[in-house]
Design a protein around this motif. Sequence first.
Motif, PDB file in Angstrom:
ATOM      1  N   TYR A  27      47.056  43.772  31.148  1.00 47.50           N
ATOM      2  CA  TYR A  27      48.080  44.051  30.124  1.00 47.50           C
ATOM      3  C   TYR A  27      49.235  43.053  30.251  1.00 47.50           C
ATOM      4  O   TYR A  27      49.697  42.480  29.259  1.00 47.50           O
TER       5      TYR A  27
ATOM      6  N   TYR B 248      59.242  47.851  27.768  1.00 43.15           N
ATOM      7  CA  TYR B 248      59.230  48.870  26.714  1.00 43.15           C
ATOM      8  C   TYR B 248      60.615  49.373  26.338  1.00 43.15           C
ATOM      9  O   TYR B 248      60.752  50.226  25.471  1.00 43.15           O
TER      10      TYR B 248
ATOM     11  N   SER C 292      57.248  52.251  37.015  1.00 40.26           N
ATOM     12  CA  SER C 292      57.160  51.909  35.597  1.00 40.26           C
ATOM     13  C   SER C 292      56.326  52.952  34.864  1.00 40.26           C
ATOM     14  O   SER C 292      55.605  53.736  35.484  1.00 40.26           O
TER      15      SER C 292
ATOM     16  N   ALA D 162      46.303  47.105  34.375  1.00 43.83           N
ATOM     17  CA  ALA D 162      47.749  46.836  34.246  1.00 43.83           C
ATOM     18  C   ALA D 162      48.005  45.331  34.300  1.00 43.83           C
ATOM     19  O   ALA D 162      48.824  44.795  33.544  1.00 43.83           O
TER      20      ALA D 162
ATOM     21  N   SER E  97      62.562  52.007  35.866  1.00 47.99           N
ATOM     22  CA  SER E  97      61.333  51.245  36.112  1.00 47.99           C
ATOM     23  C   SER E  97      61.321  50.570  37.474  1.00 47.99           C
ATOM     24  O   SER E  97      60.250  50.203  37.972  1.00 47.99           O
TER      25      SER E  97
ATOM     26  N   LEU F  31      53.285  48.731  35.884  1.00 49.15           N
ATOM     27  CA  LEU F  31      52.495  49.402  34.837  1.00 49.15           C
ATOM     28  C   LEU F  31      51.206  50.021  35.357  1.00 49.15           C
ATOM     29  O   LEU F  31      50.437  50.597  34.593  1.00 49.15           O
TER      30      LEU F  31
ATOM     31  N   PHE G 188      52.434  53.245  24.928  1.00 46.72           N
ATOM     32  CA  PHE G 188      52.897  54.187  25.955  1.00 46.72           C
ATOM     33  C   PHE G 188      53.046  55.580  25.334  1.00 46.72           C
ATOM     34  O   PHE G 188      54.022  55.867  24.646  1.00 46.72           O
TER      35      PHE G 188
ATOM     36  N   ALA H 158      56.367  42.772  37.975  1.00 44.98           N
ATOM     37  CA  ALA H 158      56.246  43.008  36.537  1.00 44.98           C
ATOM     38  C   ALA H 158      57.302  42.251  35.744  1.00 44.98           C
ATOM     39  O   ALA H 158      57.370  42.372  34.518  1.00 44.98           O
TER      40      ALA H 158
ATOM     41  N   SER I 175      62.355  47.651  31.550  1.00 38.87           N
ATOM     42  CA  SER I 175      61.090  46.927  31.532  1.00 38.87           C
ATOM     43  C   SER I 175      60.762  46.517  30.098  1.00 38.87           C
ATOM     44  O   SER I 175      61.605  46.629  29.201  1.00 38.87           O
TER      45      SER I 175
ATOM     46  N   LYS J 176      53.193  53.891  32.304  1.00 40.37           N
ATOM     47  CA  LYS J 176      51.822  53.355  32.292  1.00 40.37           C
ATOM     48  C   LYS J 176      51.313  53.278  30.849  1.00 40.37           C
ATOM     49  O   LYS J 176      51.347  54.293  30.134  1.00 40.37           O
ATOM     50  N   PRO J 177      50.787  52.140  30.461  1.00 39.65           N
ATOM     51  CA  PRO J 177      50.222  52.065  29.111  1.00 39.65           C
ATOM     52  C   PRO J 177      48.926  52.871  29.029  1.00 39.65           C
ATOM     53  O   PRO J 177      48.261  53.111  30.040  1.00 39.65           O
TER      54      PRO J 177
END
Lengths: 402, 312
Positions: A286, A382, A31, A283, A27, A222, A11, A200, A380, A33-34
């Motif tokens: 992921y 992270y 959320s 997402a 989140s 995500l 991230f 999620a 979340s 986003k990667p």
Amino acid sequence: MLDVNKIREDFSVLNRRGSYIPIYFDSACMSLKPDQVVKVMDDYYKEGFACVGRSAHRSGVQATKKVKEVRGIVAKFINAKNENEIIFTRNTTESINLFANSVGLSKGDIVLITDKEHNSNLIPWLFLRDKIGIIVKIIPCNGDGTFSIDNFSEMISGAKIVSVVHTSNLDGVTNPIKEISQIAHKNGALIFVDGAQGMAHKKIDVRDLDIDFLAFSGHKMLGPTGTGVLYGKASLLEKLTPFMVGGNTVSNSTYTNYEFLGVPDKFEAGLQDYAGILGLGEAIKYLNNLDWEEIEEHELKLNTYLTEELKKISKIKIIGPENGAERSSVVNFYIEGVDMNKIAIMLDEMANVEVRSGRHCVHSWFEDKKIYNSLRVSFSIYNTMEEAEIFITNLNKIMKIL
Amino acid sequence: MPCVIALIIFGIIGIFSASHRDLAKEAFSCVFKRITLRPCDTGFKEKIKGKVLSKIINRSTFLARMVNRHYEVLSWVFFVLMIGSTFWVFSGVYKFYVYGSCNGLNQSGFCAFDPSGENNKVTTLGDNSTCGITPATESSLTLKGVDLSSFVRKTNIGKDEVVVIGCYACDYSRKVYPDILKLIENKKANYTFASYPAKGDTTFLAEAGYCVNKIYGEKYWEFNKYLLEGEKDFILDKSNLNKILEIFNFDIKKVNECSNSTEVKTIVENQAKELKKTNIYGTPTIFINGKAFVGPKPYRVYRSAMNKYIFF
């Protein structure tokens, strides 16, 4: 155990050297986003974008193929029978509106919802009540915010649709969807689930839960904003009439007539957000690479810590069950006589802690309970324990001046 | 109340900063709701309060607690102070425009717009008078009971009356003189010049001037202009008087005889006595329609004094 540090590396917003790095506890609203999601969307525009399902050139065929793949990924993610049960929308709200306006309700039909639905699962029904005369009944939850099967059982008779939230964005409580579904079906009602908050955080299996319709958004799981999904059992989707019509919903048209395409195309009017759809697919990939048990374990650990620390502060009242384990990734609380917006701003200014204050789009619940507003911490995959500690430290500091 | 303060502050900052414009709009929305008897539900007040408290809390928890508890009262205090200081600033700007000093007519206190006090510097009267001394006291300057009939008066078509009490040796009298001429020209005012020997002995120039007027009439004004605008050391040297008279083709002998007469010396002496009746404490002192302006004010100050509505 979830490797949070490794996840955080994906991230960019959490790795901006020398600049503002938020402690992101919002989140439940959206959320982070990667980078993988951002890259896929970036690639779509950089490396050949085209209309899907229309153009015969190579770029068009390629884009069509990719979107079809994502439809399959989404179907597999929720264990739908096939990809045609997946309709892409802009968000959960649009999915609910699509369903509510397509399912063929008429005057006197009864729709059951709970007393803590997000506005997106309240207003469309109230709007139909005013427009065509459906009856909207509210199922009161238990005192601690958990779903009341007793109340539901008493009210189910005669209902045509049961539209309930999976996991509440208000207090994080996850409703017993499987049980609700059984009771609904037993009484001849359809079960519609607002899954926006839970996607999620908990694995949702539409076949196991026997859900007729499910709506969710990409931005809380995500994925990118502007992406949503309406799942429906194929046999039921066939019975729905399109809500929005136009481009790409028909196989042919004359000046006086038209012929709709099949499901899902007839529900996806106009050009879609293809970059977003590809991002949503990434997402999900992921999330699929993570262990759901580890995700739940991580969130339980954070929630338990926050809950226990908040309980030590006498003025604070937590919304929902006392036990953090029952509130998924949400800790929502308020202080009598205090505007929580102020606390949220102070946390942000003092320690970059970003939390949500207000009524969280559940105004009806706040009005009913006569609570002005609340402050919601939602986390979340992270978020770290250190971040939770910083939040508690600064909150304690603020409590001293109130 | 915090919204009102925020509206004023962010409104002003918003002129220059786009990022503050939204805050100004929020504040306006809040104020508008309040004046239309609706609750301010924009959350703006809490937003600002939160930002303020978060700055204080890291320095002093006690102070933050006090601010949080007495926020409304403190807002009122700051509001009153702000109104007061705003009034003070506007008053200062007005006075500076009209009088050349933020503090009022002929006031010599510090003024941000004129930090060196140039507009109020005068040459004080007395044996050891020096140019550039700022007067320490105020006097009631007036023309009432002062006989100006022996001074040279230029009659114009206007109704305004300008009396300039200046000193040929003083830098500030010399500095202001071009503006006075411009003023007389533009406003067609009646104009009297009165020489007062504030610094050094310039009586001989006053005597010569009196005689030039007596003998040559209107040519006096050219002569007087030269005395105030020409090279100072040359003019103040008594031995150069004849050379000056020569420049204007005046009859040197005739002017000198007149200047040296007992009658003229008495007249000039009496002129000085009359000028003292004005309570003059320094030069230049300019009376415009009876109102005294001490020191070399900007041109706009004199013009404003004559204008019907300050600006026009």
